[in-house]
Design a protein around this motif. Structure first.
Motif, PDB file in Angstrom:
ATOM      1  N   SER A   1     140.767  32.196  41.773  1.00  0.00           N
ATOM      2  CA  SER A   1     141.332  30.855  41.886  1.00  0.00           C
ATOM      3  C   SER A   1     142.437  30.693  40.856  1.00  0.00           C
ATOM      4  O   SER A   1     142.235  30.965  39.673  1.00  0.00           O
ATOM      5  N   VAL A   2     143.595  30.240  41.292  1.00  0.00           N
ATOM      6  CA  VAL A   2     144.722  30.051  40.381  1.00  0.00           C
ATOM      7  C   VAL A   2     144.362  29.050  39.289  1.00  0.00           C
ATOM      8  O   VAL A   2     144.607  29.280  38.099  1.00  0.00           O
TER       9      VAL A   2
ATOM     10  N   ALA B   1     148.986  36.462  48.518  1.00  0.00           N
ATOM     11  CA  ALA B   1     148.216  35.906  49.637  1.00  0.00           C
ATOM     12  C   ALA B   1     147.176  34.911  49.140  1.00  0.00           C
ATOM     13  O   ALA B   1     146.969  33.850  49.740  1.00  0.00           O
ATOM     14  N   THR B   2     146.519  35.248  48.043  1.00  0.00           N
ATOM     15  CA  THR B   2     145.540  34.333  47.460  1.00  0.00           C
ATOM     16  C   THR B   2     146.220  33.033  47.053  1.00  0.00           C
ATOM     17  O   THR B   2     145.742  31.936  47.361  1.00  0.00           O
ATOM     18  N   THR B   3     147.347  33.148  46.359  1.00  0.00           N
ATOM     19  CA  THR B   3     148.077  31.965  45.903  1.00  0.00           C
ATOM     20  C   THR B   3     148.550  31.115  47.075  1.00  0.00           C
ATOM     21  O   THR B   3     148.372  29.887  47.085  1.00  0.00           O
ATOM     22  N   GLU B   4     149.153  31.753  48.071  1.00  0.00           N
ATOM     23  CA  GLU B   4     149.708  31.004  49.202  1.00  0.00           C
ATOM     24  C   GLU B   4     148.627  30.323  50.030  1.00  0.00           C
ATOM     25  O   GLU B   4     148.804  29.185  50.485  1.00  0.00           O
TER      26      GLU B   4
ATOM     27  N   VAL C   1     145.863  25.134  51.417  1.00  0.00           N
ATOM     28  CA  VAL C   1     144.685  24.266  51.438  1.00  0.00           C
ATOM     29  C   VAL C   1     144.913  23.032  50.571  1.00  0.00           C
ATOM     30  O   VAL C   1     144.591  21.908  50.965  1.00  0.00           O
ATOM     31  N   GLN C   2     145.485  23.229  49.403  1.00  0.00           N
ATOM     32  CA  GLN C   2     145.739  22.104  48.492  1.00  0.00           C
ATOM     33  C   GLN C   2     146.600  21.044  49.170  1.00  0.00           C
ATOM     34  O   GLN C   2     146.347  19.838  49.035  1.00  0.00           O
ATOM     35  N   LYS C   3     147.619  21.468  49.901  1.00  0.00           N
ATOM     36  CA  LYS C   3     148.501  20.516  50.598  1.00  0.00           C
ATOM     37  C   LYS C   3     147.763  19.749  51.684  1.00  0.00           C
ATOM     38  O   LYS C   3     148.052  18.583  51.939  1.00  0.00           O
TER      39      LYS C   3
ATOM     40  N   SER D   1     135.596  37.170  47.992  1.00  0.00           N
ATOM     41  CA  SER D   1     135.932  36.372  46.809  1.00  0.00           C
ATOM     42  C   SER D   1     136.990  35.320  47.118  1.00  0.00           C
ATOM     43  O   SER D   1     136.864  34.160  46.713  1.00  0.00           O
ATOM     44  N   ASN D   2     138.041  35.705  47.850  1.00  0.00           N
ATOM     45  CA  ASN D   2     139.113  34.734  48.101  1.00  0.00           C
ATOM     46  C   ASN D   2     138.646  33.607  49.017  1.00  0.00           C
ATOM     47  O   ASN D   2     139.090  32.468  48.880  1.00  0.00           O
TER      48      ASN D   2
END
Length: 315
Positions: free
Chosen positions: A169-170, A198-201, A206-208, A225-226
């Motif tokens: 998680s970022v 890919a994890t970040t994007e 999802v955040q948006k 994990s992701n």
């Protein structure tokens, strides 16, 4: 009653997963009918693994399960040097389907193992963490509290830096890095963190969406994990968010009881699109009037990795 379903983009297979799957499938074809073994799950998705088994590809947990000289492919999560040495000592034909972004972290570890002390931010027991930590002596931390426990173990007389598991998680990683900086102010920050694009994007997507949905459904295996990180991220803002791995897990009563009218759907980096399609179809069986569409603020994942010319090598 469910009215709207939004699909996140990017979602599902990332470039590293596509690379690993293509690697194994092509290696299987090139192996001329001889048995092909894959060490560990090629990616953390049972659907993908089962489809490969149907083709005749065999999965093992350890090299001890196959004879000397066998053909073995390492999974997308990577392996430690000890595993490579065992395979070469036993004259195995080796294929390495490790995600290139994970390989990059391994190379960083090898380059600094003699000059620096290394803190590894990751999850204990995860295949990627095991492989990366096999490259050098490292101190594993999973939380800011773990950083505190390193007092007295980290020397003040030798440079210190850190590496990361690519699927973290970022937001959580930032808090751990901040703690490392507070406890060990002499730490050297890498020029770039190791969390993969890919994890970040997928986390950003999802955040948006969280402002526009009542809950997120994350499609992914429990050991992905992701996928777990995506669900944890969603739950912070939308507590009714949940994670499933197959269409049989769809529970319409949960959606009704939680009062979910607008549902966002995403998929972990190792979840195939066919699985997303099946789960959406299952949801529509129970809520036939629900409208399904891509979330307006979305974009395609166009990243790709090229396979090497030589897939299987005899040492």
């Amino acid at each position: 009653m469910l009215e709207t379903v939004y699909l996140a983009n990017p979602r599902g297979f990332c470039a590293g997963v596509k690379y690993a799957i293509s690697y194994v499938e092509q290696a299987f074809e090139e192996n001329s009918g001889e048995p092909l073994y894959v060490r560990k799950e090629i990616v953390h998705n049972q659907r993908v693994v089962e489809e490969m088994k149907k083709k005749g590809i065999q999965f093992i947990s350890e090299l001890s399960e196959v004879p000397d000289g066998a053909t073995v492919v390492f999974s997308a999560h990577g392996v430690s040097p000890e595993v490579v040495k065992e395979a070469t000592d036993r004259k195995m034909k080796i294929g390495d389907a490790t995600c290139p972004l994970v390989t990059r972290v391994h190379k960083k570890a090898r380059n600094i193992k003699d000059s620096h002390q290394i803190i590894y931010i990751g999850h204990r027991g995860h295949d990627e963490a095991i492989g990366t930590m096999g490259e050098a002596k490292m101190f594993l931390v999973e939380s800011p509290e773990d950083v505190e426990s390193l007092k007295g173990k980290i020397s003040l007389d030798k440079p210190l830096t850190y590496l990361m598991q690519t699927t973290l998680s970022v937001a959580d990683t930032k808090s751990i890095v901040k703690k490392i900086e507070d406890v060990f102010p002499f730490v050297e920050h890498p020029q770039k963190d190791d969390i993969c694009y890919a994890t970040t994007e997928r986390q950003d997507a999802v955040q948006k969406m969280l402002e526009s949905v009542d809950a997120m459904l994350v499609i992914g295996a429990e050991n992905s994990s992701n996928s777990v990180r995506l669900c944890q991220l969603a739950k912070k803002t939308r507590p009714a968010s949940f994670q499933i791995s197959k269409k049989e897990d769809v529970n319409p009563n949960y959606i009704i009881n939680q009062g979910i009218k607008t549902l966002g759907i995403t998929a972990g980096a190792s979840s195939p699109q066919v699985l997303v399609d099946e789960i959406v179809a299952e949801i529509l069986k129970h809520f036939p009037d629900a409208k399904v569409s891509l979330y307006p603020e979305s974009r395609e994942d166009t990243m790709s990795f090229k396979l090497p010319k030589e897939l299987l090598k005899q040492f």
